[in-house]
Scaffold this motif. Structure first.
Motif, PDB file in Angstrom:
ATOM      1  N   MET A   1       0.855  -1.173   0.000  1.00 46.77           N
ATOM      2  CA  MET A   1       0.000   0.000   0.000  1.00 46.77           C
ATOM      3  C   MET A   1       0.903   1.239   0.000  1.00 46.77           C
ATOM      4  O   MET A   1       1.813   1.349   0.811  1.00 46.77           O
ATOM      5  N   ASP A   2       0.634   2.162  -0.919  1.00 47.14           N
ATOM      6  CA  ASP A   2       1.472   3.358  -0.981  1.00 47.14           C
ATOM      7  C   ASP A   2       1.124   4.340   0.135  1.00 47.14           C
ATOM      8  O   ASP A   2       0.144   4.168   0.852  1.00 47.14           O
ATOM      9  N   GLY A   3       1.943   5.363   0.277  1.00 50.78           N
ATOM     10  CA  GLY A   3       1.806   6.298   1.392  1.00 50.78           C
ATOM     11  C   GLY A   3       0.518   7.091   1.386  1.00 50.78           C
ATOM     12  O   GLY A   3      -0.079   7.338   2.437  1.00 50.78           O
ATOM     13  N   ALA A   4       0.073   7.505   0.188  1.00 52.89           N
ATOM     14  CA  ALA A   4      -1.147   8.307   0.103  1.00 52.89           C
ATOM     15  C   ALA A   4      -2.368   7.483   0.510  1.00 52.89           C
ATOM     16  O   ALA A   4      -3.255   7.975   1.218  1.00 52.89           O
ATOM     17  N   THR A   5      -2.414   6.233   0.066  1.00 47.35           N
ATOM     18  CA  THR A   5      -3.539   5.371   0.424  1.00 47.35           C
ATOM     19  C   THR A   5      -3.541   5.078   1.909  1.00 47.35           C
ATOM     20  O   THR A   5      -4.595   5.086   2.554  1.00 47.35           O
ATOM     21  N   GLN A   6      -2.371   4.849   2.472  1.00 47.46           N
ATOM     22  CA  GLN A   6      -2.264   4.565   3.896  1.00 47.46           C
ATOM     23  C   GLN A   6      -2.686   5.784   4.717  1.00 47.46           C
ATOM     24  O   GLN A   6      -3.379   5.649   5.730  1.00 47.46           O
TER      25      GLN A   6
END
Length: 79
Positions: A1-6
């Motif tokens: 999971m990328d940072g923006a989604t997290q």
């Protein structure tokens, strides 16, 4: 999971925790007779105090749970 989604998922969880805590505090405060503090005929003031107390107490409770959730995530980095 990328940072923006997290980050977005974490924000959504924080919002849901805050709303749940405010609702719980509202429910608890419905059992408290706040009208004994006020003079007769001050129903609006009683309701306003009820809302303010639910928001303040709910925010404090949510802050505790959100901080606790963050601390528990950080414990994984300890080991």
């Amino acid at each position: 999971m990328d940072g923006a989604t997290q980050l977005a998922l974490s924000s959504l969880v924080d919002i849901l925790i805050s709303l749940a805590c405010i609702l719980v505090c509202w429910w608890v405060l419905t059992g408290v007779r706040l009208e004994v503090i006020f003079k007769k005929g001050r129903k609006t003031a009683v309701k306003a105090l009820h809302v303010i107390l639910a928001l303040v107490l709910g925010h404090q409770l949510a802050t505790f749970f959100i901080d606790y959730l963050g601390w528990s995530k950080l414990l994984g980095q300890l080991f």
